[in-house]
Each structure stands twice: as structure tokens, then as C-alpha cells.
Design a protein around this motif. Structure first.
Motif: not given
Length: 138
Positions: A32, A36, A40
């Protein structure tokens, strides 16, 4: 318990720029927090350098589940909003079968058998950048 929870010491995924393309090579599991951060990093790299393509090499990935499929689709959607195309390269046959079995269509993603083929799909030649007219050898 979430199987995709980032373990201590999870290594970030490098995002390399090759001319007008970002190259991301996934190895093993994607957690996770790492996913993420990767999303980004890719968005910032596209916006900051105005690249036109993103190649995600998954040849080092043994198993694709719905989580990784969603991450790939989100990366493609983000890239598309920033005027960049996304190509997934190096998909193993077992991974392709799993994606179909899971019903994951991965909208916005193109696929290629290799990184070289992905560069060609993006209209680039790995060694010389954008392809111009081909010259016949003399």
C-alpha cells in the motif's frame, strides 16, 4: 489484516527518466505505502518533466491481484490526465490469465511483450529517441 500493508523497510520503486519516457520496473510485491508513493512519484515526474510516456515493466512480478491491477489502472488514469500514455511491458502469460480471471480490463493501459516493444508503441526508439523516417541501408 491487509496483505498489502507496507512492512518495515519496504524499498521504494525507482522511477527512471529515459528521454521523454519514465521507466518503472516492479519487482516482487507492491505494498500500500509503496504503491501510493509510486503513484505520487510518477505524477510528479510527469508534471515536472513533461514526459509523454510511462513504461511499467512487470516482468519481475510473479502474481498480479486486484490490488496491483487497480494500482496499474490508477497510474494510467493519472498519466492520461497529464497527457502521457502508459504501457505495461513484460507481462507473463500466467499474469495475463490471472487478470482475465479476475475480470480486470485495465482501461487506459497498453501492453507490450518487452520494454523495447513498449518504446516502439510510444513511437520511440530506445537508442535514439523519437523515430524519424527510416533510411534504407546502402
Amino acid at each position: 489484516m491487509n496483505d498489502h500493508f507496507s512492512p518495515a523497510g519496504a524499498v521504494p520503486v525507482p522511477v527512471l527518466r529515459l528521454g521523454d519516457v519514465l521507466l518503472v520496473t516492479l519487482q516482487g510485491d507492491l505494498y500500500d505505502g509503496t504503491a501510493e508513493q509510486l503513484q505520487q512519484d510518477i505524477v510528479e515526474a510527469i508534471a515536472g518533466s513533461r514526459v509523454t510516456g510511462v513504461i511499467i515493466d512487470i516482468s519481475g512480478v510473479e502474481i498480479v491481484d486486484s490490488f496491483l491491477g487497480r494500482v496499474l489502472a490508477e497510474i494510467a488514469a493519472n498519466a492520461r490526465l497529464l497527457a502521457a500514455q502508459t504501457v505495461v511491458a513484460g507481462m507473463r502469460p500466467a499474469v495475463a490469465l490471472t487478470l482475465v480471471e479476475l475480470g480486470l480490463t485495465l482501461p487506459g493501459l497498453r501492453t507490450a511483450l518487452s520494454t523495447e516493444a513498449a518504446l516502439e508503441l510510444l513511437g520511440l526508439d530506445g537508442a535514439s529517441g523519437p523515430r524519424g523516417p527510416r533510411r534504407e541501408p546502402r
